[in-house]
Design an enzyme around this catalytic site. Structure first.
Site, PDB file in Angstrom:
ATOM      1  N   ASP A 292      -0.469   2.065  -2.617  1.00 30.25           N
ATOM      2  CA  ASP A 292      -0.639   2.908  -2.071  1.00 30.25           C
ATOM      3  C   ASP A 292      -0.969   4.622  -3.523  1.00 30.25           C
ATOM      4  OD1 ASP A 292      -1.335   4.960   0.252  1.00 30.25           O
ATOM      5  OD2 ASP A 292       0.179   6.021  -0.006  1.00 30.25           O
ATOM      6  N   GLU A 339      -5.055   1.648  -5.140  1.00 24.86           N
ATOM      7  CA  GLU A 339      -5.624   2.655  -4.529  1.00 24.86           C
ATOM      8  C   GLU A 339      -5.803   4.067  -5.562  1.00 24.86           C
ATOM      9  OE1 GLU A 339      -6.769   5.720  -2.522  1.00 24.86           O
ATOM     10  OE2 GLU A 339      -4.613   5.784  -2.236  1.00 24.86           O
ATOM     11  N   ASP A 393      -8.193   4.746   6.690  1.00 25.22           N
ATOM     12  CA  ASP A 393      -8.836   6.850   6.577  1.00 25.22           C
ATOM     13  C   ASP A 393      -9.903   7.133   6.732  1.00 25.22           C
ATOM     14  OD1 ASP A 393      -5.340   7.162   6.215  1.00 25.22           O
ATOM     15  OD2 ASP A 393      -5.871   7.331   4.117  1.00 25.22           O
TER      16      ASP A 393
END
Length: 525
Positions: A292, A339, A393
Site C-alpha cells: 500500500d 500501489e 477506494d
C-alpha cells in the site's frame, strides 16, 4: 518477478454472504473459491485481514499480525466441538445487505467466549500455534486484554507505567489478566485454523491470494504500543507527526489519515526487521502482497499532529532503496505489487522499476485530462502491471459513470467531458459500462487484471466499499449469493477465455484445441 497472464476478483471476505451479519471464512468463502475456479480466475484479492479498530477500516487495525475475529465462522466452531448447534440459535437476526459492525462484534464475541469455555488449551496444535507465533502473539493478546480492562480506551490513555511498559507493571497485569490473555490467543488460533482450511481450498482449485499490507499502522495498536521507539511519538505516546496525502482527485484539502509516522533511522538500524516480520505474517496467509502507498517509501506526506487537514503537510524522504533491499534479502524475493497511485514522481517510478515490481493501472483514472492519466489508458499499458477497473477506494464502475454527483474535485464540465471520452474510447453507448470496462481491461496487455466483484455484478453506488476522506459509513457492503447467477458466471468465464487469461487448461466449450493455454506454475508452490 513476472506474473503470468491471468485475471482475478477483488472481494474482501467481510463482503461475502451468510447468516451471521458479516462475510466470514465459512462455507460461502469456499463457495466463492469454486466460483473463481469455474470462471477461469487465478487470483482472489482481499484487503488487510487484521482486527479492525477506528471506523471499522481494514487499514486501521489493532495488529499487523493478528486476524480479524469477525471473520471467524460459527458453524466451523461447531465442527471443532467448541460450540453446540443450539448455541447458534441465540444468534441475533442481522442485516444481510450491509454490516452492522457493532452488532456483529457483540454477537461474535459472545459466541467466541462460549467456545473458549469449552476449549482445552492443552491440545498439541494450540501449543504449536503459540510457539510459531510467539514473536507477536503475546504482545497482541496482552494489548487486547488491557484494552478490555481499561474500558476500550486507547493505550496512550492507560496508566503511565503501562504506557511506558514498565516491566514490573506489565508482569503484574499479565498475571492478573491471564485468562483474558489466553482468550485472545484462542481467538487467533480459531482464526488461523479457519484460514488454513480456506487456503487449502484455494490450493485445491488453483486459486492464489493477493493480500494487502498498509504502509502505516494504527496509533492505537499493539504494534505501536510494543515498539514506540520505532515511531515519531512524544513522551506520552502521542504522535508528533501523522500520515496523509496532499490535495488530490478525492479531496481539495488532502486526506488526513492520522497514523503515526516512522522513525526510519531506527528501522534501518535493525535492518528493517520489524517490517520483514510484518510481511512474513502476511505471506504466511497469501501468495502475493499489494504494498500500500508505495510512493511513501520514496517520500511521504508529513503532517503536524495538531493540523486540522492534510494541506499543511510537507514531503519527507522515505527509506528508499535500503528498505527494499532489506526486504528482498529477508524474504528471499519480493512477491509484491507496488500501489503506485496518486502523485507519482520519476523517483518513485525509478524505485519501483529498480526492483522490478509491477505497478497498478486503474481504468476509472484513464479518461480525465489531468497529467499522468493517459498511463491508465489500456493502449499505454506495459505487460508488467496489474490493471483494475476500479479499486476499493473508487466508485463502482456503474456509479462512476452514471452518478450525477461524484465525490472528487472535478467540476461538472470535467465529469461530462470525461464520460464522453470514455464512450468514444470504448466504442459503446454506455448501457453496460461495467462490462465494457471489464472487456477492455481483460483484452489489454497487462499481465494481471483484477476486477472488483461489484463491477462484475454491475452494481451502482450502493456497492461502493470506501470513500476516501470519509471516516464513517464505509466497508459495510455485502453481496447476496443469488447475485452471482449462471448468466454472470458464464459471461465472466467467456471473456476470461477469449482474452487468454484462463487459469489452467481451457475447457473445450471455450475454444478449439489451438486455444489451449500453456500451464503456468503456481506462484510460491
Amino acid at each position: 518477478m513476472r506474473l503470468p497472464r491471468a485475471s482475478g476478483v477483488l472481494l474482501h471476505p467481510t463482503s461475502l454472504p451468510g447468516r451471521y451479519g458479516i462475510g466470514d471464512l465459512g462455507p460461502e468463502a469456499h463457495a466463492f473459491v469454486r466460483f473463481l475456479a469455474e470462471s477461469g480466475q487465478r487470483w482472489w484479492q482481499i484487503l488487510p485481514l487484521g482486527p479492525t479498530g477506528f471506523g471499522n477500516s481494514p487499514y486501521q487495525s489493532y495488529s499487523s499480525h493478528a486476524g480479524n475475529p469477525l471473520l471467524i465462522n460459527p458453524d466451523l466452531l461447531v465442527e471443532e466441538g467448541w460450540l453446540e448447534t443450539n448455541d447458534l440459535g441465540e444468534y441475533p437476526a442481522l442485516p444481510e445487505a450491509h454490516i452492522d459492525f457493532d452488532a456483529v462484534a457483540d454477537a461474535k464475541d459472545q459466541l467466541l467466549r462460549r467456545a473458549f469455555r469449552r476449549f482445552s488449551p492443552n491440545q498439541p496444535e494450540f501449543t504449536s500455534f503459540l510457539q510459531e507465533n510467539a514473536e507477536w502473539l503475546g504482545d497482541y493478546a496482552l494489548f487486547m486484554a488491557l484494552k478490555e480492562a481499561n474500558g476500550g480506551s486507547a493505550w496512550y490513555e492507560w496508566e503511565p507505567d503501562l504506557v511506558r511498559r514498565e516491566p514490573s507493571t506489565i508482569e503484574r497485569w499479565r498475571s492478573q489478566l491471564s485468562q483474558s490473555i489466553l482468550y485472545y490467543k484462542f481467538v487467533q488460533f480459531a482464526f488461523a485454523r479457519q484460514w488454513k482450511a480456506l487456503r487449502a481450498s484455494c490450493a485445491e482449485h488453483r486459486i492464489q491470494l493477493i493480500g494487502d499490507l498498509p504502509i502505516f499502522v494504527a496509533q492505537d495498536s499493539a504494534d505501536v504500543w510494543a515498539r514506540p521507539d520505532l515511531f515519531q511519538l512524544d513522551e506520552t505516546g502521542r504522535p508528533l507527526f501523522v500520515a496523509g496525502v496532499p490535495p488530490d482527485y478525492f479531496s481539495e484539502t488532502g486526506q488526513l489519515w492520522g497514523n503515526p509516522l516512522y522513525r526510519w533511522e531506527a528501522h534501518a538500524s535493525e535492518r528493517f526487521a520489524w517490517w520483514i516480520s510484518r510481511l512474513k505474517s502476511v505471506l504466511d496467509r497469501v501468495d502475493l502482497v499489494r504494498l500500500d502507498h508505495f510512493r511513501g517509501f520514496e517520500a511521504y506526506w508529513e503532517v503536524p499532529a495538531d493540523s486540522e487537514t492534510a494541506a499543511t503537510g510537507r514531503w519527507a524522504l522515505g527509506p528508499g532503496t535500503a528498505f527494499l533491499e532489506a526486504l528482498r534479502d529477508g524474504l528471499q524475493g519480493l512477491p509484491l505489487i507496488a500501489e503506485d497511485l496518486g502523485e507519482i514522481t520519476a523517483e518513485v517510478e525509478a524505485l519501483r522499476d529498480r526492483f522490478n515490481l509491477p505497478g497498478m493501472r486503474v481504468l476509472q483514472f484513464a479518461f480525465g485530462g489531468d497529467p499522468g492519466t493517459e498511463l491508465h489508458l489500456p493502449h499505454r499499458y506495459v505487460n508488467h502491471c496489474v490493471a483494475y477497473t476500479g479499486t476499493h477506494d473508487n466508485e463502482t464502475s456503474v456509479g462512476w459513470f452514471h452518478t450525477s454527483h461524484i465525490e472528487t474535485t472535478q467540476t461538472p464540465e470535467q465529469i461530462a467531458a470525461e464520460r464522453a471520452f470514455a464512450l468514444r474510447y470504448l466504442g459503446t453507448n454506455g448501457s453496460e459500462i461495467h462490462w465494457d470496462l471489464i472487456r477492455i481491461a481483460l483484452a489489454s496487455v497487462a499481465d494481471t487484471v483484477i476486477i472488483p466483484l461489484q463491477d462484475i455484478l454491475g452494481l451502482d453506488s450502493s456497492g461502493r466499499m470506501n470513500t476516501p476522506g470519509i471516516a464513517k459509513g464505509n466497508w459495510a457492503w455485502r453481496f447476496q449469493s443469488g447475485q452471482l447467477d449462471p448468466r454472470v458466471r458464464a459471461r465472466l468465464a467467456d471473456m476470461t477465455a477469449v482474452y487468454s487469461r484462463w487459469n489452467g487448461p481451457l475447457p473445450p466449450e471455450f475454444g478449439p484445441p489451438h486455444r489451449q493455454l500453456v500451464e503456468e506454475p503456481m506462484l510460491g508452490r
